[in-house]
Scaffold this motif. Structure first.
Motif, PDB file in Angstrom:
ATOM      1  N   GLN A 243       0.416  -1.388   0.605  1.00 44.78           N
ATOM      2  CA  GLN A 243      -0.494   0.138   0.010  1.00 44.78           C
ATOM      3  C   GLN A 243       0.741   0.985  -0.079  1.00 44.78           C
ATOM      4  OE1 GLN A 243      -2.474  -0.929   3.458  1.00 44.78           O
ATOM      5  NE2 GLN A 243      -3.914  -1.855   1.808  1.00 44.78           N
ATOM      6  N   ALA A 244       2.018   1.170  -0.674  1.00 44.36           N
ATOM      7  CA  ALA A 244       2.850   2.561  -0.285  1.00 44.36           C
ATOM      8  C   ALA A 244       2.035   3.942  -1.429  1.00 44.36           C
ATOM      9  CB  ALA A 244       3.605   2.691  -2.061  1.00 44.36           C
ATOM     10  N   PRO A 245       2.073   5.185  -1.069  1.00 42.50           N
ATOM     11  CA  PRO A 245       1.223   5.625  -1.626  1.00 42.50           C
ATOM     12  C   PRO A 245       1.252   6.599  -2.987  1.00 42.50           C
ATOM     13  CG  PRO A 245       3.141   6.332   0.530  1.00 42.50           C
ATOM     14  CD  PRO A 245       3.098   5.316  -0.477  1.00 42.50           C
ATOM     15  N   THR A 246      -0.190   6.300  -3.590  1.00 48.34           N
ATOM     16  CA  THR A 246      -0.448   6.118  -4.777  1.00 48.34           C
ATOM     17  C   THR A 246       0.447   7.956  -5.258  1.00 48.34           C
ATOM     18  OG1 THR A 246      -2.679   6.354  -4.272  1.00 48.34           O
ATOM     19  CG2 THR A 246      -2.267   4.291  -4.766  1.00 48.34           C
ATOM     20  N   LEU A 247      -0.107   7.751  -6.536  1.00 50.03           N
ATOM     21  CA  LEU A 247      -0.308   8.757  -7.012  1.00 50.03           C
ATOM     22  C   LEU A 247      -2.025   9.628  -7.126  1.00 50.03           C
ATOM     23  CD1 LEU A 247       2.206   8.236 -10.736  1.00 50.03           C
ATOM     24  CD2 LEU A 247       2.181   9.276  -8.883  1.00 50.03           C
ATOM     25  N   ALA A 248      -2.449   8.456  -7.356  1.00 56.92           N
ATOM     26  CA  ALA A 248      -3.803   9.176  -6.615  1.00 56.92           C
ATOM     27  C   ALA A 248      -4.102   9.210  -6.213  1.00 56.92           C
ATOM     28  CB  ALA A 248      -5.178   8.053  -7.020  1.00 56.92           C
ATOM     29  N   ALA A 249      -3.608   9.541  -5.274  1.00 55.29           N
ATOM     30  CA  ALA A 249      -3.584   9.701  -3.605  1.00 55.29           C
ATOM     31  C   ALA A 249      -3.199  11.211  -3.508  1.00 55.29           C
ATOM     32  CB  ALA A 249      -3.088   9.337  -2.276  1.00 55.29           C
ATOM     33  N   MET A 250      -1.562  11.637  -4.481  1.00 52.86           N
ATOM     34  CA  MET A 250      -0.776  12.320  -4.331  1.00 52.86           C
ATOM     35  C   MET A 250      -1.686  13.758  -4.779  1.00 52.86           C
ATOM     36  SD  MET A 250       3.003  10.920  -5.502  1.00 52.86           S
ATOM     37  CE  MET A 250       3.726  12.461  -5.186  1.00 52.86           C
ATOM     38  N   ARG A 251      -2.428  12.956  -5.553  1.00 55.22           N
ATOM     39  CA  ARG A 251      -3.799  14.454  -6.898  1.00 55.22           C
ATOM     40  C   ARG A 251      -4.605  14.405  -5.926  1.00 55.22           C
ATOM     41  NH1 ARG A 251      -4.376  10.689 -10.659  1.00 55.22           N
ATOM     42  NH2 ARG A 251      -6.208   9.602 -10.447  1.00 55.22           N
ATOM     43  N   GLU A 252      -5.086  13.761  -5.016  1.00 52.92           N
ATOM     44  CA  GLU A 252      -6.572  14.390  -3.800  1.00 52.92           C
ATOM     45  C   GLU A 252      -6.235  15.284  -3.188  1.00 52.92           C
ATOM     46  OE1 GLU A 252      -8.040  10.648  -2.450  1.00 52.92           O
ATOM     47  OE2 GLU A 252      -8.529  10.444  -4.393  1.00 52.92           O
ATOM     48  N   ALA A 253      -4.572  14.838  -2.997  1.00 56.01           N
ATOM     49  CA  ALA A 253      -3.977  16.029  -1.970  1.00 56.01           C
ATOM     50  C   ALA A 253      -3.456  17.305  -2.410  1.00 56.01           C
ATOM     51  CB  ALA A 253      -2.756  15.399  -1.224  1.00 56.01           C
ATOM     52  N   GLY A 254      -3.572  17.517  -3.634  1.00 53.86           N
ATOM     53  CA  GLY A 254      -3.738  18.983  -4.306  1.00 53.86           C
ATOM     54  C   GLY A 254      -2.656  19.016  -5.319  1.00 53.86           C
ATOM     55  N   VAL A 255      -1.294  17.659  -5.119  1.00 50.19           N
ATOM     56  CA  VAL A 255      -0.200  17.764  -5.437  1.00 50.19           C
ATOM     57  C   VAL A 255       0.055  18.511  -7.416  1.00 50.19           C
ATOM     58  CG1 VAL A 255       2.054  16.731  -6.267  1.00 50.19           C
ATOM     59  CG2 VAL A 255       0.900  16.564  -4.634  1.00 50.19           C
ATOM     60  N   ASP A 256       0.547  19.150  -8.258  1.00 49.34           N
ATOM     61  CA  ASP A 256       0.536  19.038  -9.791  1.00 49.34           C
ATOM     62  C   ASP A 256       1.108  18.636  -9.620  1.00 49.34           C
ATOM     63  OD1 ASP A 256       1.301  20.380 -11.816  1.00 49.34           O
ATOM     64  OD2 ASP A 256       1.009  22.265 -11.354  1.00 49.34           O
ATOM     65  N   GLY A 257       1.260  17.243 -10.723  1.00 50.01           N
ATOM     66  CA  GLY A 257       1.127  16.740 -11.267  1.00 50.01           C
ATOM     67  C   GLY A 257       1.908  17.091 -12.566  1.00 50.01           C
ATOM     68  N   ARG A 258       2.248  17.615 -13.470  1.00 48.44           N
ATOM     69  CA  ARG A 258       3.425  18.156 -14.408  1.00 48.44           C
ATOM     70  C   ARG A 258       4.460  18.856 -13.411  1.00 48.44           C
ATOM     71  NH1 ARG A 258       1.385  19.096 -19.668  1.00 48.44           N
ATOM     72  NH2 ARG A 258      -1.510  17.861 -19.231  1.00 48.44           N
ATOM     73  N   ALA A 259       3.750  19.482 -12.591  1.00 50.32           N
ATOM     74  CA  ALA A 259       5.243  19.955 -11.363  1.00 50.32           C
ATOM     75  C   ALA A 259       6.059  18.736 -11.268  1.00 50.32           C
ATOM     76  CB  ALA A 259       4.777  21.331 -10.878  1.00 50.32           C
ATOM     77  N   LEU A 260       5.066  17.967 -10.950  1.00 55.23           N
ATOM     78  CA  LEU A 260       5.986  16.800 -10.354  1.00 55.23           C
ATOM     79  C   LEU A 260       6.152  15.759 -11.144  1.00 55.23           C
ATOM     80  CD1 LEU A 260       6.386  13.669  -7.825  1.00 55.23           C
ATOM     81  CD2 LEU A 260       4.152  13.193  -8.353  1.00 55.23           C
ATOM     82  N   ALA A 261       6.285  15.605 -12.418  1.00 59.53           N
ATOM     83  CA  ALA A 261       6.743  14.935 -13.869  1.00 59.53           C
ATOM     84  C   ALA A 261       8.318  15.981 -13.227  1.00 59.53           C
ATOM     85  CB  ALA A 261       5.807  14.914 -14.638  1.00 59.53           C
ATOM     86  N   ALA A 262       7.884  17.103 -13.681  1.00 57.55           N
ATOM     87  CA  ALA A 262       8.966  18.235 -13.887  1.00 57.55           C
ATOM     88  C   ALA A 262      10.588  17.949 -12.941  1.00 57.55           C
ATOM     89  CB  ALA A 262       8.892  19.645 -14.418  1.00 57.55           C
ATOM     90  N   GLN A 263       9.970  18.038 -11.799  1.00 52.13           N
ATOM     91  CA  GLN A 263      10.795  17.509 -10.839  1.00 52.13           C
ATOM     92  C   GLN A 263      11.556  16.231 -10.966  1.00 52.13           C
ATOM     93  OE1 GLN A 263       9.093  17.438  -6.708  1.00 52.13           O
ATOM     94  NE2 GLN A 263      10.347  17.240  -5.928  1.00 52.13           N
ATOM     95  N   LEU A 264      10.501  15.214 -11.019  1.00 54.45           N
ATOM     96  CA  LEU A 264      11.653  13.858 -11.258  1.00 54.45           C
ATOM     97  C   LEU A 264      12.512  14.123 -13.120  1.00 54.45           C
ATOM     98  CD1 LEU A 264       8.475  11.433 -10.920  1.00 54.45           C
ATOM     99  CD2 LEU A 264      10.052  11.970  -9.028  1.00 54.45           C
ATOM    100  N   ALA A 265      12.219  14.591 -13.195  1.00 60.22           N
ATOM    101  CA  ALA A 265      12.970  14.667 -15.125  1.00 60.22           C
ATOM    102  C   ALA A 265      14.697  14.894 -14.406  1.00 60.22           C
ATOM    103  CB  ALA A 265      12.501  15.447 -15.307  1.00 60.22           C
ATOM    104  N   MET A 266      14.162  15.835 -13.409  1.00 62.81           N
ATOM    105  CA  MET A 266      15.468  16.443 -12.692  1.00 62.81           C
ATOM    106  C   MET A 266      16.553  15.353 -11.773  1.00 62.81           C
ATOM    107  SD  MET A 266      15.245  20.210 -12.963  1.00 62.81           S
ATOM    108  CE  MET A 266      13.361  20.347 -12.080  1.00 62.81           C
ATOM    109  N   ASP A 267      15.496  14.374 -11.302  1.00 64.04           N
ATOM    110  CA  ASP A 267      16.015  13.510 -10.489  1.00 64.04           C
ATOM    111  C   ASP A 267      15.768  14.017  -8.941  1.00 64.04           C
ATOM    112  OD1 ASP A 267      16.800  11.536 -12.319  1.00 64.04           O
ATOM    113  OD2 ASP A 267      18.620  12.061 -12.859  1.00 64.04           O
ATOM    114  N   ASN A 268      14.781  15.068  -8.912  1.00 67.75           N
ATOM    115  CA  ASN A 268      14.571  15.427  -7.608  1.00 67.75           C
ATOM    116  C   ASN A 268      12.988  14.585  -7.090  1.00 67.75           C
ATOM    117  OD1 ASN A 268      16.662  17.218  -8.118  1.00 67.75           O
ATOM    118  ND2 ASN A 268      15.440  18.588  -8.678  1.00 67.75           N
ATOM    119  N   LEU A 269      13.214  13.681  -5.769  1.00 63.37           N
ATOM    120  CA  LEU A 269      12.721  13.146  -5.325  1.00 63.37           C
ATOM    121  C   LEU A 269      12.099  13.526  -4.307  1.00 63.37           C
ATOM    122  CD1 LEU A 269      13.615   9.846  -4.991  1.00 63.37           C
ATOM    123  CD2 LEU A 269      11.904  10.533  -6.836  1.00 63.37           C
TER     124      LEU A 269
END
Length: 278
Positions: A243-269
């Motif tokens: 039951q690892a935290p899901t992307l759906a849960a992050m979305r429901e918590a208000g996280v910006d998905g495109r900003a998250l993808a850009a962050q991951l693209a720079m190897d930033n977690l």
């Protein structure tokens, strides 16, 4: 490069999936989505919908229509029939309990989770018609046919060598599934023209048997990119079953998905996660 993202619809995607998907998208001039839904006991249509929702939220657009493995079973059957005709597979009638018990016996292949109980049994077509069974690769015969254990090339140019112990008599089809991950993976990659396989380093041990199947079936050799895994900060793996935290849960918590993808693209977690090799 033609790449693919190949999730199993057995749960919602987590941050590790997002990192792997984004990495494949960045490396692929053509990026495919493949739904690996051959596990009838766990695959669910709602999880397929979830995969599409999550990728859209991340802003990751795949090319063409999704490739759905459950609609491609004849391709896997044809490949398996070719291996049968060449005597490179054999039926295995062992149950999970039989295999677990055999692991304590002082015989079998080193490094293999299967002791070879059914290897060498005389062919019995009547038994195959009436008794549930899987089909296993005869690894010794297959390696001999291929002229040795094949290696593979990573995107960074490094060459890696496999060993017989890394292959074993892998299951290629089960009574409840028309193909194993190994067989379906190489058939689909070749059929889709995939030239770069992007996946987590936890799947690196699958590469030797898949490279062997590519050689036996006359399929092209792709390049591989086995990337570091995203884990919890304490090193625990992200896993659906845990039951690892899901992307759906992050979305429901208000996280910006495109900003998250850009962050991951720079190897930033995000805080609370880190990269780790298995």
């Amino acid at each position: 490069m033609i790449t693919r993202f190949a999730p199993s619809p057995t749960g919602r995607l987590h941050l590790g999936h997002a990192y792997s998907a984004g990495l494949g998208r960045r490396h692929g001039s053509k990026w495919l989505l493949r739904i690996e839904d051959l596990d009838p006991g766990r695959a669910r249509p709602e999880f397929v919908d979830g995969i599409l929702e999550d990728l859209d939220w991340l802003g990751l657009q795949f090319d063409g229509a999704p490739i759905v493995q459950s609609g491609r079973t004849q391709l896997y059957a044809t490949a398996l029939d070719r291996l049968k005709a060449e005597g490179l597979v054999y039926p295995c009638f062992c149950t999970r309990a039989d295999i677990a018990a055999s692991l304590t016996a002082p015989h079998g292949d080193a490094g293999s989770a299967y002791a070879g109980t059914c290897r060498g049994l005389p062919d019995d077509s009547e038994r195959r018609e009436t008794v549930p069974h899987s089909w296993r690769l005869d690894s010794a015969g297959a390696i001999a046919k291929a002229g040795g254990v094949p290696g593979w090339r990573e995107l960074d140019g490094s060459r890696h060598e496999g060993t017989a112990e890394m292959i074993g008599d892998a299951i290629l089809a089960r009574k409840d599934a028309p193909s194993s991950y190994h067989l379906a993976c190489v058939v689909d990659d070749a059929d889709s023209g995939v030239t770069l396989v992007v996946r987590g380093a936890d799947l690196r041990p699958s590469t030797p048997v898949q490279r062997l199947l590519q050689l036996l079936l006359g399929l092209p050799e792709p390049t591989y990119l086995h990337h570091s895994l995203v884990t919890h900060e304490d090193g625990r793996r992200l896993a659906k079953r845990d039951q690892a935290p899901t992307l759906a849960a992050m979305r429901e918590a208000g996280v910006d998905g495109r900003a998250l993808a850009a962050q991951l693209a720079m190897d930033n977690l995000p805080t609370g996660y880190r990269f780790a090799l298995p």
